[in-house]
Design an enzyme around this catalytic site. Structure first.
Site, PDB file in Angstrom:
ATOM      1  N   SER A 214       0.838  -1.195   0.000  1.00 21.32           N
ATOM      2  CA  SER A 214       0.000   0.000   0.000  1.00 21.32           C
ATOM      3  C   SER A 214       0.880   1.255   0.000  1.00 21.32           C
ATOM      4  O   SER A 214       1.663   1.460  -0.913  1.00 21.32           O
ATOM      5  CB  SER A 214      -0.953  -0.051   1.195  1.00 21.32           C
ATOM      6  OG  SER A 214      -1.919   0.964   1.130  1.00 21.32           O
ATOM      7  N   ASP A 437       4.103  24.183  -0.927  1.00 20.86           N
ATOM      8  CA  ASP A 437       5.509  23.993  -1.270  1.00 20.86           C
ATOM      9  C   ASP A 437       6.039  22.616  -0.879  1.00 20.86           C
ATOM     10  O   ASP A 437       7.101  22.480  -0.278  1.00 20.86           O
ATOM     11  CB  ASP A 437       6.363  25.094  -0.635  1.00 20.86           C
ATOM     12  CG  ASP A 437       6.217  25.136   0.887  1.00 20.86           C
ATOM     13  OD1 ASP A 437       5.234  24.576   1.415  1.00 20.86           O
ATOM     14  OD2 ASP A 437       7.095  25.740   1.546  1.00 20.86           O
ATOM     15  N   HIS A 490      -7.359  -5.436  -1.174  1.00 19.38           N
ATOM     16  CA  HIS A 490      -6.177  -4.648  -0.837  1.00 19.38           C
ATOM     17  C   HIS A 490      -5.318  -5.345   0.218  1.00 19.38           C
ATOM     18  O   HIS A 490      -4.108  -5.107   0.306  1.00 19.38           O
ATOM     19  CB  HIS A 490      -6.617  -3.272  -0.338  1.00 19.38           C
ATOM     20  CG  HIS A 490      -5.503  -2.306  -0.125  1.00 19.38           C
ATOM     21  ND1 HIS A 490      -4.804  -1.722  -1.163  1.00 19.38           N
ATOM     22  CD2 HIS A 490      -4.942  -1.814   1.012  1.00 19.38           C
ATOM     23  CE1 HIS A 490      -3.884  -0.897  -0.680  1.00 19.38           C
ATOM     24  NE2 HIS A 490      -3.940  -0.942   0.640  1.00 19.38           N
TER      25      HIS A 490
END
Length: 515
Positions: A214, A437, A490
């Site tokens: 993951s 940023d 998953h």
């Protein structure tokens, strides 16, 4: 990018029980249009680790930067703890940076402590979760230890690696100070830590194999981008990230909401009796004073908070069953005539235990930041949810006698009001959502010219890492081999660990040759 409707129709495989075992499921991707760049010229500006003295290959030798513990045992495994003192900020002079501690656990099969074994680094999913704590030789760890020396890394801020807990983060004097600290806890610096450890732990500072589950796979792709010289092989399980510039969170949630809707529909088909039950709970919460029920921790359980149960309940194996059995005990019995209906303590306690924000707050704080490169997320999941409000407005759904849809892997701003553990970090969460940023996490040119062998399990019905987006990224990683399957959700590495690990390694060592 597909719309949720297209995503939903895409994710309907012909068989829910059988893996796509055919030539088309083992793909080798190359990029013939990639720029001709030498592998060794790939940009590695994020990694500032200095190679260790090659003559010093004794991993047990103590130094101010590395302390190794003694061997100890769990059934059929031997383990040893390592602690490393690393810079918080690798972008400045190392002597000027504050220091943090990184913990890694070495694991080998009994009797192999002194054998010369190749190293395998495991990167856990998250963000904000520590590596597993082995209690016995089982699953993928048992399989990996047949031929490897496994290193279980607690990523910075988790487990025993200067953990950022609710109380430790409260030491910060302001939300701005906390954000300035948290900006160092993403994949770029996790890779810096891994390289710091590798050159001190692996004999002759040799390369190692990385297994990323993951979010650990996201970190592995960052590793491929900026420090491929440290990698022998890369194995990915449900962990191929979107790699576009800016913030890809919008694309992630637009793709994933469709799969979340599909998972909800599958759940209610399995447990149709829960349709009315969940509607009843939503009504009860909406009509309660303040629009919800106060939990023991001080959190508020509201209709939209109830929907968060989909995070754990909809996307992994046995999640449907666990969710259903949780709802079985939602109401207290009325044992005195005239007693009022109320939600049971069992359910309220279980609800809080299902959510890991009290023990792993980094997950909530940094969840959308993991998608950002030079742009802000601006609460992407919350904004994209508004595009689907007809399906995810629980109170409205009850009024219209529609399904109450649970949400998936999404963090919303109102959680920092309703969840007690997150309330102190509301201002910091807003600053993180607005922060632009963020440094780069991927180098597409380097991935286009990748020379490191990579094998990836891509789960067709993955609710957390969208199949279509994963395939788009894979097309940018030269030489990657893909195992496309709907045999697992998953949680495939946890559920079928030995088989998944063996399949991926077999794709790279010749046991599963190219078709």
């Amino acid at each position: 990018m597909s719309t949720p409707q297209l995503c939903s129709s895409l994710l309907k495989p012909p068989s829910l029980r059988r893996s796509f075992y055919s030539a088309s499921t083992h793909l080798l991707l190359t990029n013939p249009t990639a720029k001709v760049l030498s592998f060794y010229f790939c940009r590695r500006s994020l990694v500032t680790v200095t190679a260790m003295d090659k003559s010093n290959t004794n991993a047990t030798e103590a130094s101010p930067e590395h302390v190794a513990g003694i061997w100890y045992s769990v059934p059929e495994l031997r383990l040893r703890d390592h602690r490393f003192t690393v810079p918080l900020d690798y972008s400045i002079d190392r002597s000027a940076s504050p220091k943090i501690s990184i913990f890694a656990r070495e694991v080998v099969a009994v009797g192999k402590e002194d054998q010369q074994l190749p190293f395998l680094l495991y990167l856990q999913g998250g963000p904000g979760f520590e590596s597993p704590r082995p209690t016995e030789a089982s699953g993928w760890i048992n399989k990996a230890c047949e031929e490897h020396r496994v290193i279980l890394l607690d990523q910075r801020g988790t487990g025993l690696s200067t953990p950022l807990t609710l109380t430790s983060m409260l030491q910060m004097k302001s939300a701005e100070d906390l954000v300035d600290y948290l900006k160092h806890f993403r994949a770029d610096n996790i890779v810096n830590d891994a390289e710091f450890i590798r050159v001190r732990l692996v004999p002759d500072a040799g390369p190692w194999t990385v297994l990323g589950q993951s979010y650990g796979g996201f970190c592995a792709i960052t590793y491929l981008s900026f420090a491929p010289q440290g990698l022998k092989q890369v194995l990915l399980t449900g962990g191929i990230p979107p790699i576009g510039n800016g913030c890809t969170a919008d694309a992630v949630y637009r793709a994933c909401y469709g799969q979340v809707v599909l998972q909800n529909e599958k759940y209610y088909k399995r447990f149709p009796q829960d349709i009315a039950l969940v509607q009843d709970i939503v009504n009860y919460l909406a009509e309660s004073e303040g629009g919800g029920v106060i939990l023991q921790s001080g959190s508020m359980l509201t209709p939209r908070g109830l929907q968060l149960l989909g995070l754990s309940g909809l996307g992994s194996s046995s999640g449907f069953e666990r969710l259903h059995y949780l709802f079985e005990r939602v109401w207290d019995p009325i044992i005195v005539p005239g007693g009022r209906k109320q939600i049971s303590y069992y359910f309220m306690n279980a609800f809080e235990n299902w959510l890991s924000f009290g023990t792993n707050p980094l997950y909530a704080l940094l969840h959308e930041a993991i998608y950002c490169q030079g742009d802000s997320s601006r609460w992407a999941a919350h904004r994209i949810r508004a595009e689907h409000e007809t399906k995810f407005d629980a109170v409205k759904a009850v009024k219209e006698n529609q399904l109450v849809h649970f949400t998936g892997e999404m963090i919303f701003p109102w959680m920092f009001d309703e969840i007690h553990a997150l309330r102190p970090f509301k201002e910091a969460s807003q600053l993180l959502a607005e922060k632009k940023d963020w440094p780069p996490l991927y180098d597409i040119a380097c991935l286009n010219n990748n020379k490191v062998p990579v094998a990836a399990a891509v789960y067709y019905e993955d609710m957390y890492v969208n199949f279509k987006l994963a395939i788009e990224t894979a097309s940018q990683i030269s030489g990657i081999r893909l195992w496309l399957t709907n045999e697992y959700m998953h949680s495939g590495l946890r559920d079928g660990g030995a088989k998944v690990f063996d399949h991926l390694t077999g794709m790279l060592n010749g046991k599963k040759p190219l078709f």
